[in-house]
Design an enzyme around this catalytic site. Structure first.
Site, PDB file in Angstrom:
ATOM      1  N   LYS A 170       0.685  -1.199  -0.071  1.00 18.54           N
ATOM      2  CA  LYS A 170      -0.141   0.028  -0.029  1.00 18.54           C
ATOM      3  C   LYS A 170       0.987   1.207  -0.034  1.00 18.54           C
ATOM      4  CE  LYS A 170      -1.491   2.943   3.249  1.00 18.54           C
ATOM      5  NZ  LYS A 170      -1.626   3.962   2.280  1.00 18.54           N
ATOM      6  N   GLY A 203      -4.650   4.788   5.184  1.00 16.87           N
ATOM      7  CA  GLY A 203      -4.059   3.928   6.173  1.00 16.87           C
ATOM      8  C   GLY A 203      -5.413   3.515   6.867  1.00 16.87           C
ATOM      9  N   VAL A 206      -7.188   0.553   3.944  1.00 16.94           N
ATOM     10  CA  VAL A 206      -6.575  -0.354   3.333  1.00 16.94           C
ATOM     11  C   VAL A 206      -5.187  -0.786   4.375  1.00 16.94           C
ATOM     12  CG1 VAL A 206      -4.907  -0.904   1.688  1.00 16.94           C
ATOM     13  CG2 VAL A 206      -7.046  -0.051   1.031  1.00 16.94           C
ATOM     14  N   GLU A 245       9.951   2.032  10.450  1.00 15.78           N
ATOM     15  CA  GLU A 245      10.806   3.347  10.255  1.00 15.78           C
ATOM     16  C   GLU A 245       9.770   4.356  10.357  1.00 15.78           C
ATOM     17  OE1 GLU A 245      12.187   6.313   9.038  1.00 15.78           O
ATOM     18  OE2 GLU A 245      12.471   5.608   7.185  1.00 15.78           O
TER      19      GLU A 245
END
Length: 478
Positions: A170, A203, A206, A245
């Site tokens: 995604k 976010g 999906v 990250e």
């Protein structure tokens, strides 16, 4: 305006189950440049099912098989690298010079590096009578941001492919066109159906569906710390591996034996690179208190020489921020810095002179910043630098480590051994000594709320592997 309404699932471009159009905005013009469809949990289910089927055979491919595929992808990527650079400039505003020199080549660098790593990586080792075997973890969910699209996508996809994993990507809905181009590059490189799948979307829909899916064995996420917490929470009930990250608020310690003028100049320019939209940007510049006035003077000159311009204009300048939301966030934080008493050296609120549209901001420097101010604590993600004074070396290290984040750090000194000693004291996943650039063969990732796990090179490959011990594999000799 181009249409990218389809998703790449099971080796084909397919229509979404429930179409929901979303306009991709060119941040330099504020005009739509493409239309995508936002996916749903049902689209994720379809993509994960394809990846799960493909895993049975792809996980059993040989290292040579995977090396051959990666080399074909490299060839296709090289053929389309100019198109990739232009696409990135259109969708997220990176100046085309930066896109051609760094944004698009970053993807190629990760592909090239993983070929080197895979060619010498040991997946099996006998220790005594036990076989220590590294196996692909399974179906992986990859969720990536908009600021360095190819860097962030390929540093996940390349090691996942090398490990023998299958995946669902995604990309950011703000910069999805480069991801669609990359999907086509993989397709043209001959990737087996179902190994790589792409579903566009937001976010909370999906991304959450990927993170919580019971058939996804691992989620690799890059984005804000806030979103990272949401991903980890969604993943927790299925006890899947999560690597992240996240944000950063990197310090740049200029030690008292450094060439101050050169260090400040380089520090400001590095902070402003990519319009400040880099998670590892050196946004907190720490200078000896006795040299604050000189540092301010140099930084002001650098800002005056920094131009802002159209991403497709040739030259050395910075472009717009990626979106209206990002523009408004940066304006809010600049205002907060002024309100809390930081000294505005250059830049400030509003667009630069000559701009009436586009998400362009003024390159901004604050001096006399305290480390407890909002602009020193929060990740701004724009061309905004905070200059903080320190009393001595221990004080500099204390200030540098006084942050929720720990992604990166910078140390400049006249004596490299001096810089090395200080670099080892910085609580961050990577530290740059005397302006050193990143090394794609090393590793990237952070401490504390900057995330967990590592990307790039051999460390990045390890994240996509499970370690199995097979006892009695080597019979004992009598």
């Amino acid at each position: 305006m181009k249409s990218y309404r389809q998703f790449y699932i099971d080796g084909k471009w397919v229509d979404p189950i429930h179409a929901l159009d979303f306009s991709v905005i060119n941040p330099a013009t504020e005009e739509p440049l493409a239309t995508i469809s936002l996916g749903s949990a049902a689209d994720v289910d379809r993509a994960v099912a394809a990846a799960k089927r493909a895993f049975e055979s792809y996980s059993e491919t040989t290292v040579d098989d995977r090396l051959q595929f990666l080399r074909r992808v490299i060839d296709v990527y090289q053929d389309r690298i100019e198109e990739m650079a232009d696409t990135i400039s259109q969708e997220m505003g990176s100046p085309v010079r930066l896109s051609r020199a760094a944004q698009a080549p970053a993807g190629l660098a990760h592909l090239t590096e993983i070929v080197k790593v895979l060619g010498q990586f040991q997946f099996e080792e006998v220790r005594g009578s036990t076989l220590m075997r590294k196996e692909p973890i399974g179906v992986c969910g990859l969720i990536t941001p908009w600021n360095w699209p190819m860097n962030q996508i390929v540093c996940k996809v390349a090691p996942a492919l090398a490990a023998g994993c299958t995946m669902v990507l995604k990309p950011s809905e703000l910069a999805p066109v480069s991801a669609c181009l990359f999907a086509q590059i993989l397709h043209d490189g001959g990737l087996p159906p179902g190994v790589f799948n792409l579903v566009n979307g937001e976010g909370p829909t999906v991304g959450a569906a990927i993170a919580s899916h019971p058939d996804v064995a691992m989620v690799s996420f890059t984005g804000s710390t806030r979103a990272g917490v949401a991903v980890a929470s969604a993943a927790a009930p299925t006890v899947k591996r999560v690597t992240q990250e996240l944000g950063g608020k990197s310090s740049n310690i200029i030690l008292d034996d450094a060439d101050l003028a050169n260090a400040v100049k380089e520090g400001v320019q590095t902070c402003f690179r990519n319009s400040g939209q880099s998670c590892n940007a050196p946004t907190r510049m720490l200078v000896p208190r006795s040299k604050m006035a000189e540092a301010v003077k140099v930084s002001e000159m650098v800002v005056q020489a920094t131009q802002v311009g159209d991403p497709f204009k040739e030259g050395t300048h910075i472009g717009p921020l990626s979106s209206k939301a990002q523009f408004e966030k940066v304006q809010r934080l600049i205002s907060k810095g002024i309100e809390e008493g930081a000294r505005l050296v250059a830049g400030g609120l509003g667009r630069p002179d000559g701009f009436t549209k586009g998400y362009f901001v003024k390159p901004t420097v604050f001096a006399d910043v305290r480390n407890d101010m909002t602009i020193a604590r929060e990740e701004i993600f724009g061309p905004v630098l905070c200059i903080i004074a320190y009393e001595n070396e221990d004080d500099a290290v204390r200030i540098a480590n006084d942050t929720l984040y720990g992604l990166s750090g910078f140390v400049t000194a006249g004596d490299v051994e001096h810089a090395r000693r200080v670099a080892k004291r910085i609580r961050a996943g990577n530290v740059h000594i005397n302006g050193a650039r990143v090394d794609f063969g090393s590793c990237f990732g952070g401490y504390k709320q900057s995330g967990n796990g590592r990307e790039w090179g051999e460390a990045g490959l390890e994240e996509f592997l499970e370690l199995k011990a097979i006892f009695g594999y080597q019979p004992s000799r009598t």
